[in-house]
Write a protein that holds these residues in place. Structure first.
Motif, short mmCIF file in Angstrom:
data_model
loop_
_atom_site.label_atom_id
_atom_site.label_comp_id
_atom_site.label_asym_id
_atom_site.label_seq_id
_atom_site.Cartn_x
_atom_site.Cartn_y
_atom_site.Cartn_z
N TRP A 315 0.82 -1.20 0.00
CA TRP A 315 0.00 0.00 0.00
C TRP A 315 0.86 1.26 0.00
O TRP A 315 0.45 2.30 -0.51
CB TRP A 315 -0.88 -0.04 1.25
N THR A 329 -5.87 -0.65 -3.74
CA THR A 329 -7.04 -0.40 -2.89
C THR A 329 -7.90 -1.65 -2.76
O THR A 329 -8.33 -2.01 -1.66
CB THR A 329 -7.88 0.75 -3.47
N THR A 333 -8.16 -3.65 0.87
CA THR A 333 -9.46 -3.72 1.55
C THR A 333 -9.96 -5.16 1.60
O THR A 333 -10.54 -5.58 2.60
CB THR A 333 -10.50 -2.83 0.85
#
Length: 338
Positions: A315, A329, A333
């Motif tokens: 990230w 992303t 997640t």
């Protein structure tokens, strides 16, 4: 013709005034009442007979955090109708995807943020909010059917409700019956609502989300922890241009861990590969050092640890492009989704 349709729904809303305040109405194609109800929540109780007015009064007295109340009707041509007298579950993407999985769903929400949405085969076709505009896979698909109906973005709020219901009839071919809405309908109580998507719908609609590996992850993150780790490793290498025999060997081993998850040799080799990768770190800095750490993390034999640590580190890498940012992303997640 539009004036007659608007007058009909103006009369309907005058008769069933509880809809104007904060209701959500949804037409659901190719559905029965029980099948439609299942898409609104994890746990539901019902059905039991109740009128729309009774349901609204109960919802008003129950408080904001009380279980949701839903009433359902069913038509002979395969359509079902849901009405939430005080709620908006029926226009949530998480709910609409399921309601439209076998065909079409069209929802109208009243209240301080009037809006409507059309979904087909689980995909958001168009979503229009009176205050903020429209979006979706084909945001202008309904332009022809909206002619003469003041429910485009920026239309007067006081005419929006009847116009949006009139549009619902044009889209589905199903007219809401004033008398039926006044009678007893099947009432369900939503004890637990569907959880919010870990990845926002705007990202789910991105082309990256339609790539087969990413689509599989989004459909069931918990079952694809190892794939998440592998994709994180690949993305880290792509973003940084990292190369060399140790990197190539690590990627080959990771591929084996996905294709043959129970094979012991790939996971035994991983220990030696991780040790070799660690020797590279002192000679690197910045994103390339991070990329090596992502590879080391992804080679962890525990799928959950591998996906969580690889995406946590990855990230922080500068992806250098929008698609790369979207991939990180989604991976991050989904890795954190229980």
């Amino acid at each position: 013709m539009a004036d007659d349709l608007l007058e009909y729904y103006r009369h309907l809303l005058d008769k069933h005034w509880v809809l104007r305040e904060s209701a959500c109405v949804c037409w659901i194609g190719d559905a029965t009442k029980p099948s439609a109800a299942r898409h609104f929540g994890i746990d539901l109780v019902g059905p039991s007979p109740q009128t729309l007015l009774e349901a609204a009064e109960e919802a008003d007295s129950a408080g904001e955090h009380a279980p949701g109340i839903l009433v359902l009707d069913e038509f002979l041509d395969g359509w079902a109708l849901s009405v939430e007298p005080r709620g908006a579950q029926g226009i949530r993407p998480e709910v609409m995807r399921g309601l439209s999985a076998r065909g079409t769903a069209f929802a109208v929400r009243f209240g301080p943020r009037p809006e409507f949405a059309l979904y087909r085969q689980g995909v958001r076709v168009t979503h229009v909010q009176q205050q903020t505009g429209r979006w979706g896979a084909a945001p202008h698909e309904l332009d022809e059917q909206m002619k003469g109906l003041p429910c485009v973005e920026g239309s007067p709020e006081d005419t929006w409700p009847e116009a949006a219901l009139a549009l619902g009839e044009r889209v589905t071919g199903v007219r809401l019956d004033i008398d039926r809405l006044g009678g007893e309908l099947d009432r369900y109580t939503i004890l637990r609502r569907l959880p919010v998507d870990p990845v926002p719908l705007a990202l789910r609609e991105h082309p990256v989300a339609r790539e087969p590996e990413f689509a599989a992850i989004l459909a069931d993150p918990a079952a694809h922890r190892r794939t998440i780790a592998v994709l994180a490793a690949r993305q880290a290498v792509t973003d940084t241009g990292l190369g060399g025999p140790e990197v190539a060997a690590a990627l080959r081993s990771l591929t084996t861990m996905v294709s043959r998850p129970k094979a012991g040799n790939g996971r035994l080799d991983a220990a030696a590969l991780r040790a070799g990768l660690r020797t590279l770190i002192p000679g690197l800095d910045g994103d390339r050092a991070l990329a090596v750490k992502v590879l080391i993390a992804a080679l962890d034999p525990d799928d959950g640890v591998a996906s969580g640590e690889a995406t946590r580190l990855g990230w922080r890498i500068h992806s250098g492009g929008q698609d790369g940012e979207v991939r990180w992303t989604i991976l991050r997640t989904c890795a954190r989704t229980p």
